[in-house]
Write a protein that holds these residues in place. Sequence first.
Motif, PDB file in Angstrom:
ATOM      1  N   LYS A 160      -9.897  18.519  20.778  1.00  0.00           N
ATOM      2  CA  LYS A 160     -10.886  19.494  20.475  1.00  0.00           C
ATOM      3  C   LYS A 160     -11.249  20.375  20.188  1.00  0.00           C
ATOM      4  O   LYS A 160     -11.670  21.447  20.190  1.00  0.00           O
ATOM      5  CB  LYS A 160     -12.435  18.331  20.129  1.00  0.00           C
ATOM      6  CG  LYS A 160     -12.308  16.935  19.207  1.00  0.00           C
ATOM      7  CD  LYS A 160     -11.627  17.113  17.702  1.00  0.00           C
ATOM      8  CE  LYS A 160     -12.049  15.436  17.106  1.00  0.00           C
ATOM      9  NZ  LYS A 160     -10.848  15.796  15.536  1.00  0.00           N
ATOM     10  N   ALA A 161     -10.615  20.115  21.724  1.00  0.00           N
ATOM     11  CA  ALA A 161     -11.015  21.658  22.354  1.00  0.00           C
ATOM     12  C   ALA A 161     -10.601  23.196  22.383  1.00  0.00           C
ATOM     13  O   ALA A 161     -10.280  24.009  22.488  1.00  0.00           O
ATOM     14  CB  ALA A 161     -10.681  21.445  24.464  1.00  0.00           C
ATOM     15  N   ASP A 162      -9.219  22.545  21.806  1.00  0.00           N
ATOM     16  CA  ASP A 162      -8.727  23.624  20.858  1.00  0.00           C
ATOM     17  C   ASP A 162      -8.712  24.267  20.325  1.00  0.00           C
ATOM     18  O   ASP A 162      -7.651  26.065  19.821  1.00  0.00           O
ATOM     19  CB  ASP A 162      -7.482  23.197  20.240  1.00  0.00           C
ATOM     20  CG  ASP A 162      -6.073  22.162  21.289  1.00  0.00           C
ATOM     21  OD1 ASP A 162      -6.660  22.502  22.937  1.00  0.00           O
ATOM     22  OD2 ASP A 162      -5.161  21.539  21.313  1.00  0.00           O
ATOM     23  N   GLY A 163      -9.578  24.397  19.144  1.00  0.00           N
ATOM     24  CA  GLY A 163     -10.391  24.726  18.758  1.00  0.00           C
ATOM     25  C   GLY A 163      -9.773  25.307  17.226  1.00  0.00           C
ATOM     26  O   GLY A 163      -9.024  26.315  16.714  1.00  0.00           O
ATOM     27  N   LEU A 164      -9.477  24.207  16.381  1.00  0.00           N
ATOM     28  CA  LEU A 164      -8.831  24.859  15.290  1.00  0.00           C
ATOM     29  C   LEU A 164      -9.386  23.686  14.285  1.00  0.00           C
ATOM     30  O   LEU A 164      -8.945  22.742  13.565  1.00  0.00           O
ATOM     31  CB  LEU A 164      -7.382  23.503  15.367  1.00  0.00           C
ATOM     32  CG  LEU A 164      -6.118  24.204  16.314  1.00  0.00           C
ATOM     33  CD1 LEU A 164      -5.055  23.498  16.959  1.00  0.00           C
ATOM     34  CD2 LEU A 164      -6.510  25.445  16.139  1.00  0.00           C
ATOM     35  N   PRO A 165     -10.776  24.786  13.781  1.00  0.00           N
ATOM     36  CA  PRO A 165     -11.119  23.163  12.456  1.00  0.00           C
ATOM     37  C   PRO A 165     -10.920  23.609  10.969  1.00  0.00           C
ATOM     38  O   PRO A 165     -11.431  22.374  10.446  1.00  0.00           O
ATOM     39  CB  PRO A 165     -12.303  23.757  13.368  1.00  0.00           C
ATOM     40  CG  PRO A 165     -12.622  25.524  12.921  1.00  0.00           C
ATOM     41  CD  PRO A 165     -11.073  25.331  14.258  1.00  0.00           C
ATOM     42  N   VAL A 166     -10.097  23.946  11.005  1.00  0.00           N
ATOM     43  CA  VAL A 166      -9.778  24.401   9.586  1.00  0.00           C
ATOM     44  C   VAL A 166      -7.947  23.734   9.526  1.00  0.00           C
ATOM     45  O   VAL A 166      -7.629  24.269  10.463  1.00  0.00           O
ATOM     46  CB  VAL A 166      -9.944  25.842   8.681  1.00  0.00           C
ATOM     47  CG1 VAL A 166      -9.278  26.010   7.107  1.00  0.00           C
ATOM     48  CG2 VAL A 166     -11.591  25.859   8.831  1.00  0.00           C
ATOM     49  N   VAL A 167      -7.559  23.224   8.564  1.00  0.00           N
ATOM     50  CA  VAL A 167      -6.337  22.410   8.498  1.00  0.00           C
ATOM     51  C   VAL A 167      -5.927  22.852   6.558  1.00  0.00           C
ATOM     52  O   VAL A 167      -7.068  22.685   5.925  1.00  0.00           O
ATOM     53  CB  VAL A 167      -6.488  20.897   8.398  1.00  0.00           C
ATOM     54  CG1 VAL A 167      -4.518  20.225   8.074  1.00  0.00           C
ATOM     55  CG2 VAL A 167      -6.683  21.050  10.099  1.00  0.00           C
ATOM     56  N   ALA A 194      -5.425  13.036   7.982  1.00  0.00           N
ATOM     57  CA  ALA A 194      -3.771  13.494   8.456  1.00  0.00           C
ATOM     58  C   ALA A 194      -4.075  15.079   9.144  1.00  0.00           C
ATOM     59  O   ALA A 194      -3.810  14.940   9.707  1.00  0.00           O
ATOM     60  CB  ALA A 194      -3.454  13.544   7.212  1.00  0.00           C
ATOM     61  N   ALA A 195      -5.452  15.053   8.595  1.00  0.00           N
ATOM     62  CA  ALA A 195      -5.516  16.457   9.056  1.00  0.00           C
ATOM     63  C   ALA A 195      -5.498  16.566  10.426  1.00  0.00           C
ATOM     64  O   ALA A 195      -5.261  17.300  10.831  1.00  0.00           O
ATOM     65  CB  ALA A 195      -6.130  17.117   7.792  1.00  0.00           C
ATOM     66  N   ASP A 196      -6.463  15.291  11.112  1.00  0.00           N
ATOM     67  CA  ASP A 196      -7.139  15.494  11.877  1.00  0.00           C
ATOM     68  C   ASP A 196      -5.828  15.494  13.355  1.00  0.00           C
ATOM     69  O   ASP A 196      -6.093  15.189  14.539  1.00  0.00           O
ATOM     70  CB  ASP A 196      -8.043  14.230  12.603  1.00  0.00           C
ATOM     71  CG  ASP A 196      -8.887  14.427  13.786  1.00  0.00           C
ATOM     72  OD1 ASP A 196      -9.019  15.362  13.947  1.00  0.00           O
ATOM     73  OD2 ASP A 196      -9.085  14.122  14.010  1.00  0.00           O
ATOM     74  N   LEU A 197      -4.207  14.824  12.964  1.00  0.00           N
ATOM     75  CA  LEU A 197      -3.616  14.766  13.112  1.00  0.00           C
ATOM     76  C   LEU A 197      -2.807  16.328  14.547  1.00  0.00           C
ATOM     77  O   LEU A 197      -2.524  15.792  15.433  1.00  0.00           O
ATOM     78  CB  LEU A 197      -2.449  13.706  12.843  1.00  0.00           C
ATOM     79  CG  LEU A 197      -2.437  13.068  12.175  1.00  0.00           C
ATOM     80  CD1 LEU A 197      -0.881  12.626  11.081  1.00  0.00           C
ATOM     81  CD2 LEU A 197      -2.438  11.938  13.511  1.00  0.00           C
ATOM     82  N   VAL A 198      -3.217  16.774  13.566  1.00  0.00           N
ATOM     83  CA  VAL A 198      -2.812  18.847  14.349  1.00  0.00           C
ATOM     84  C   VAL A 198      -3.692  19.222  15.328  1.00  0.00           C
ATOM     85  O   VAL A 198      -3.462  19.940  15.521  1.00  0.00           O
ATOM     86  CB  VAL A 198      -1.861  19.534  12.766  1.00  0.00           C
ATOM     87  CG1 VAL A 198      -1.087  18.416  12.491  1.00  0.00           C
ATOM     88  CG2 VAL A 198      -3.477  20.092  12.365  1.00  0.00           C
ATOM     89  N   ARG A 199      -5.066  18.591  15.126  1.00  0.00           N
ATOM     90  CA  ARG A 199      -6.152  18.967  15.900  1.00  0.00           C
ATOM     91  C   ARG A 199      -6.456  18.004  17.222  1.00  0.00           C
ATOM     92  O   ARG A 199      -7.780  18.024  16.967  1.00  0.00           O
ATOM     93  CB  ARG A 199      -7.147  19.603  14.562  1.00  0.00           C
ATOM     94  CG  ARG A 199      -7.773  19.067  13.625  1.00  0.00           C
ATOM     95  CD  ARG A 199      -8.262  19.845  13.064  1.00  0.00           C
ATOM     96  NE  ARG A 199      -8.952  20.063  12.263  1.00  0.00           N
ATOM     97  CZ  ARG A 199     -10.170  18.504  11.875  1.00  0.00           C
ATOM     98  NH1 ARG A 199     -10.824  18.212  12.696  1.00  0.00           N
ATOM     99  NH2 ARG A 199     -10.219  18.419  10.423  1.00  0.00           N
TER     100      ARG A 199
END
Length: 242
Positions: A209-216, A201-206
């Motif tokens: 992968k190039a956006d650099g959003l490693p923490v949700v 579920a957390a991966d849905l907002v990132r």
Amino acid sequence: MISITPVEGLPEIVEGTDLGALVADSTQLEDGDVVVIAQKIVSKAEGRVVRLEDVEASDRARELAANWCDPRESEVILRESTRIVRSRNSLVIAETAHGFVCASAGVDHSNTAEPKTLVLLPVDPDASARGIRDSIGAHTGRKVGVIVTDSFGRPFRRGTTDVAIGVAGLAPLLDLRGTADRAGSILRSSQVAVADEIAAAADLVRRNKADGLPVVIVRGLTVSGDGEAAELVTPAERDLFR
């Protein structure tokens, strides 16, 4: 209501970074939040990065690489593997010391800080999750869950999805065995991989992968207990019937 919110504006992670302190300084946390962290930055913070120039390929690595990839990369995969499950062209499915069966034993060359470097899985992802959780607690006083995630393929399914490879502060499995369904039948084998569901579920907002959003931050879940991602790993088939 469940909310899934990425933490934006994080810097490039280097060895020695206190990820718990970084998360605490970058967002407002509440008790019961689940902090979902991509394995890549955990590995970078723990120094699990290899430069190809420091690697000498063995004959086995050269055989495995053939003409499909750099044999030094194959050498690192072999070092991270307890066995090679399957290989075809540049694709290698391997079992790691953690018991994970995944592509390239988790060795990855994407989103590395420097060219010709590889990022390896954490030595003990559950310990990594506990350390981050403890650091967050020390900096904020909040009681949160922490999940370290990585992208895995699935047998006979296309594409990847994020799964939990490290867990702290929540039970990774919801065991429904012995309970009754709506018709009154007793469930005999139902276990829900809650930590994997949260990871996906957390991966849905990132997705990019190039956006650099490693923490949700996942908020609004009812989670309880404590445990480790190791509980999600099924023993290899060769061990099941001993």
